[in-house]
Design a protein around this motif. Structure first.
Motif, mmCIF file in Angstrom:
data_model
loop_
_atom_site.group_PDB
_atom_site.id
_atom_site.type_symbol
_atom_site.label_atom_id
_atom_site.label_comp_id
_atom_site.label_asym_id
_atom_site.label_seq_id
_atom_site.Cartn_x
_atom_site.Cartn_y
_atom_site.Cartn_z
ATOM 1 N N UNK A 71 -12.767 -37.052 58.478
ATOM 2 C CA UNK A 71 -14.378 -37.512 58.414
ATOM 3 C C UNK A 71 -14.933 -36.087 58.738
ATOM 4 N N UNK A 72 -14.419 -35.368 59.696
ATOM 5 C CA UNK A 72 -15.109 -33.823 59.764
ATOM 6 C C UNK A 72 -15.079 -33.173 58.664
ATOM 7 N N UNK A 73 -13.815 -33.130 58.123
ATOM 8 C CA UNK A 73 -13.603 -31.881 56.791
ATOM 9 C C UNK A 73 -14.411 -32.592 55.618
ATOM 10 N N UNK A 74 -14.331 -33.940 55.443
ATOM 11 C CA UNK A 74 -15.191 -34.343 54.282
ATOM 12 C C UNK A 74 -16.550 -33.899 54.562
ATOM 13 N N UNK A 75 -17.085 -34.535 55.693
ATOM 14 C CA UNK A 75 -18.565 -33.912 56.099
ATOM 15 C C UNK A 75 -18.805 -32.505 55.822
ATOM 16 N N UNK A 76 -17.858 -31.556 56.043
ATOM 17 C CA UNK A 76 -18.274 -30.310 55.944
ATOM 18 C C UNK A 76 -18.240 -29.797 54.480
ATOM 19 N N UNK A 77 -17.254 -30.292 53.728
ATOM 20 C CA UNK A 77 -17.220 -30.083 52.283
ATOM 21 C C UNK A 77 -18.331 -30.674 51.740
ATOM 22 N N UNK A 78 -18.974 -31.757 52.374
ATOM 23 C CA UNK A 78 -20.177 -32.311 51.574
ATOM 24 C C UNK A 78 -21.510 -31.604 52.160
ATOM 25 N N UNK A 79 -21.408 -31.000 53.174
ATOM 26 C CA UNK A 79 -22.632 -30.213 53.809
ATOM 27 C C UNK A 79 -23.473 -31.427 54.463
ATOM 28 N N UNK A 80 -22.582 -32.331 55.326
ATOM 29 C CA UNK A 80 -23.205 -33.267 55.969
ATOM 30 C C UNK A 80 -22.663 -33.239 57.493
ATOM 31 N N UNK A 101 -30.335 -33.175 57.483
ATOM 32 C CA UNK A 101 -29.041 -33.038 57.139
ATOM 33 C C UNK A 101 -28.422 -34.654 57.263
ATOM 34 N N UNK A 102 -28.003 -35.137 56.336
ATOM 35 C CA UNK A 102 -27.413 -36.474 56.423
ATOM 36 C C UNK A 102 -26.299 -36.578 57.253
ATOM 37 N N UNK A 103 -25.690 -37.851 57.531
ATOM 38 C CA UNK A 103 -24.589 -38.253 58.223
ATOM 39 C C UNK A 103 -23.698 -38.869 57.670
ATOM 40 N N UNK A 104 -22.362 -38.268 57.596
ATOM 41 C CA UNK A 104 -21.167 -39.207 56.903
ATOM 42 C C UNK A 104 -20.538 -39.777 57.822
ATOM 43 N N UNK A 105 -20.371 -41.160 57.732
ATOM 44 C CA UNK A 105 -19.453 -41.959 58.544
ATOM 45 C C UNK A 105 -18.462 -42.496 57.575
ATOM 46 N N UNK A 106 -17.206 -43.050 58.463
ATOM 47 C CA UNK A 106 -16.037 -43.644 57.656
ATOM 48 C C UNK A 106 -15.744 -44.841 58.415
ATOM 49 N N UNK A 107 -15.021 -45.555 57.521
ATOM 50 C CA UNK A 107 -14.726 -47.138 57.706
ATOM 51 C C UNK A 107 -13.155 -47.028 57.280
ATOM 52 N N UNK A 127 -22.896 -42.442 53.735
ATOM 53 C CA UNK A 127 -23.981 -41.722 54.240
ATOM 54 C C UNK A 127 -25.033 -42.325 54.781
ATOM 55 N N UNK A 128 -25.597 -41.568 55.997
ATOM 56 C CA UNK A 128 -26.796 -42.532 56.403
ATOM 57 C C UNK A 128 -27.718 -41.406 56.855
ATOM 58 N N UNK A 129 -28.814 -41.533 57.744
ATOM 59 C CA UNK A 129 -29.735 -40.665 58.060
ATOM 60 C C UNK A 129 -30.606 -39.967 57.068
ATOM 61 N N UNK A 130 -30.721 -40.616 55.865
ATOM 62 C CA UNK A 130 -31.527 -40.268 54.834
ATOM 63 C C UNK A 130 -32.932 -39.637 55.096
#
Length: 121
Positions: free
Chosen positions: A39-48, A10-16, A3-6
């Protein structure tokens, strides 16, 4: 995931993604697409907000019997990127379990004709 953009509302979820081995011609498009959708699905589920994906590959290879097809693909000018619309609400992990292929829509997608290639074993 990271998670970035603290400092933003709304923070951002990045994936490696790390791959031990990858067929660059046939495997990479599949792996890139799946990582982006995850990454899109996980970000939606986490509100990011969905962010960037980074992929590292230990053994990146192109098979000899694909060389002509790779040259053909490299000669093509890429189209603009499409966008993905998901027609169901995804607010948590459990919402993902009810998704079907019909819930995913690619918008503004253009493609070149298929390049057929045998699977190398």
């Amino acid at each position: 995931f990271k998670v970035t953009d603290h400092d933003k509302p709304i923070k951002t979820l990045n994936c490696k993604l790390t791959l031990r081995s990858n067929d660059m011609f046939l495997g990479s498009p599949f792996n890139i697409l799946n990582t982006a959708v995850l990454t899109i699905l996980m970000s939606k589920a986490c509100g990011l907000n969905p962010g960037r994906i980074a992929i590292s590959i230990t053994d990146a290879h192109i098979y000899v019997n694909h060389l002509e097809m790779v040259k053909e693909q490299l000669s093509r000018t890429p189209f603009k990127f499409p966008s993905l619309r998901i027609d169901k609400k995804v607010d948590c992990w459990e919402d993902m379990l009810d998704l079907t292929i019909d819930d995913f829509k690619l918008q503004n997608y253009d493609s070149w004709p298929i390049i057929k290639a045998p699977m190398a074993v």
